[in-house]
Design a protein around this motif. Structure first.
Motif, short mmCIF file in Angstrom:
data_model
loop_
_atom_site.label_atom_id
_atom_site.label_comp_id
_atom_site.label_asym_id
_atom_site.label_seq_id
_atom_site.Cartn_x
_atom_site.Cartn_y
_atom_site.Cartn_z
N LYS A 1 3.16 6.07 -2.93
CA LYS A 1 4.37 6.67 -3.14
C LYS A 1 4.38 7.10 -4.47
O LYS A 1 4.71 8.18 -5.21
CB LYS A 1 5.51 5.97 -2.71
N LEU A 2 3.78 6.02 -5.70
CA LEU A 2 4.01 6.07 -6.87
C LEU A 2 2.82 6.66 -7.62
O LEU A 2 2.74 7.24 -8.64
CB LEU A 2 4.16 4.65 -7.31
N GLN A 3 1.68 6.69 -6.84
CA GLN A 3 0.31 7.18 -7.68
C GLN A 3 0.15 8.50 -7.18
O GLN A 3 0.32 9.04 -6.13
CB GLN A 3 -0.70 6.33 -7.37
N ASP A 4 -0.55 9.03 -8.05
CA ASP A 4 -1.08 10.57 -7.70
C ASP A 4 -2.49 10.36 -7.00
O ASP A 4 -3.00 9.08 -6.65
CB ASP A 4 -1.47 11.34 -8.94
N ASP A 5 -2.78 11.50 -6.24
CA ASP A 5 -4.01 11.28 -5.33
C ASP A 5 -5.32 10.72 -6.11
O ASP A 5 -5.97 9.68 -5.43
CB ASP A 5 -4.52 12.68 -5.00
N ALA A 6 -5.69 11.16 -7.13
CA ALA A 6 -7.00 10.68 -7.88
C ALA A 6 -6.72 9.16 -8.29
O ALA A 6 -7.82 8.56 -7.93
CB ALA A 6 -7.14 11.36 -9.08
N THR A 7 -5.47 8.68 -8.60
CA THR A 7 -5.46 7.28 -8.76
C THR A 7 -5.75 6.34 -7.62
O THR A 7 -6.00 5.33 -7.53
CB THR A 7 -4.11 6.98 -9.44
N PHE A 8 -4.59 6.83 -6.50
CA PHE A 8 -4.81 6.08 -5.05
C PHE A 8 -6.15 5.92 -4.75
O PHE A 8 -6.45 4.95 -4.21
CB PHE A 8 -3.49 6.39 -4.34
N ILE A 9 -6.69 7.17 -4.78
CA ILE A 9 -7.92 7.37 -3.79
C ILE A 9 -9.09 6.54 -4.49
O ILE A 9 -9.93 5.96 -4.08
CB ILE A 9 -8.44 8.76 -3.51
N LEU B 1 0.80 -1.21 0.19
CA LEU B 1 0.06 0.10 -0.04
C LEU B 1 0.85 1.40 0.05
O LEU B 1 0.47 2.33 -0.74
CB LEU B 1 -0.88 -0.25 1.34
N LEU B 2 1.74 1.24 0.66
CA LEU B 2 2.79 2.44 0.78
C LEU B 2 3.56 2.68 -0.45
O LEU B 2 3.99 3.83 -0.98
CB LEU B 2 3.56 2.52 2.08
N ASP B 3 3.94 1.63 -1.00
CA ASP B 3 4.50 1.73 -2.61
C ASP B 3 3.54 2.40 -3.39
O ASP B 3 4.16 3.27 -4.25
CB ASP B 3 4.91 0.40 -2.87
N ARG B 4 2.34 1.80 -3.26
CA ARG B 4 1.56 2.11 -4.26
C ARG B 4 1.12 3.99 -4.17
O ARG B 4 1.03 4.62 -4.75
CB ARG B 4 0.10 1.47 -4.11
#
Length: 269
Positions: free
Chosen positions: A252-260, A247-250
């Motif tokens: 770090k790599l994704q922007d807000d919209a993608t991760f959320i 989860l923390l890797d994701r």
């Protein structure tokens, strides 16, 4: 023998850490609100004593007792805490204050209590238990995540402040852990007049069910705490559990919209 001072050692991560350091031959000061409930056993290298992180007098007394017994505190583990979840509107101000006083103010007070002797000795390590919830958020976790984000920030700032004095600061970020977090360490609020939030609460339940499908045992977190406490390098953050790494890797790599968006997908019926 070196000494570790642990808050919240009656169960879960704190208890597992006490047992791990005992097995490594360390002196252990295991603190908790009710020492009579401890089943850590007895021994010359173990001190079980009362400490409530919301009670300043108990903090002062426990730190003094630990130093009197073992001469010094080499490692402080700030582990005590709990999670308040629910709509912000459902929490009275006293419950809001309790969450921050336990997870943030209490941590700062315990740290302040051990720092003078560490500073005098130009040695020591402070390990603060954060969470994946100190880097990412889940629904209805306004209070809990607010405290864990605070732990991340204050720990990083303390790293700059204390490193020149020979004192290390570490942050341990567990993922889901097989503890009583969903029981006595969980404070959920949802008033009868807050039905507007019911769909979000249901979604949170679905999300947690998925995330908690394969929780790490507390012993795994204790292993990471051991690494953090004994490491000699300058690593600040230590992840505990494969879900934490993922989860923390994701994040770090994704922007807000993608991760959320990914979190919202997990919440879908």
């Amino acid at each position: 023998m070196p000494t570790i001072f642990i808050t919240g050692a009656s169960s879960g991560i704190g208890k597992a850490t006490a047992q791990r350091f005992q097995s490594e031959g360390w002196n252990v000061v295991a603190t908790m609100r009710d020492p009579s409930a401890s089943d850590l056993g007895k021994g010359d290298a173990l001190l079980v004593t009362r400490l409530d992180v919301t009670d300043s007098a108990s903090i002062t007394a426990a730190v003094a007792e630990g130093i009197d017994r073992f001469g010094a505190i080499d490692v402080l583990l700030n582990n005590a805490g709990y999670g308040a979840y629910g709509p912000l509107e459902a929490f009275a101000t006293d419950r809001i204050r309790r969450q921050f006083e336990t997870n943030v103010i209490g941590l700062l007070e315990v740290t302040k209590a051990v720092l003078p002797r560490m500073r005098e000795r130009r040695a020591g390590t402070i390990v603060n238990i954060s969470s994946i919830g100190g880097q990412i958020t889940f629904p209805l976790g306004t209070l809990y995540h607010g405290t864990k984000f605070a732990v991340e920030g204050l720990s990083e700032a303390l790293h700059y402040e204390l490193e020149p004095l020979g004192i290390r600061v570490r942050i341990v970020e567990p993922g889901m852990v097989r503890t009583d977090f969903g029981g006595r360490s969980f404070d959920f609020a949802m008033g009868d007049d807050l039905a507007d939030y019911a769909p979000t609460a249901a979604a949170m339940g679905r999300l947690f069910a998925q995330l908690a499908a394969n929780p790490s045992p507390p012993e795994r977190v204790a292993d990471v705490i051991w690494q953090a406490a004994t490491a000699t390098g300058d690593q600040l953050r230590f992840r505990a559990g494969p879900d934490a790494t993922d989860l923390l890797d994701r994040r770090k790599l994704q922007d807000d919209a993608t991760f959320i968006g990914g979190i919202k997908a997990l919440m879908a019926p």
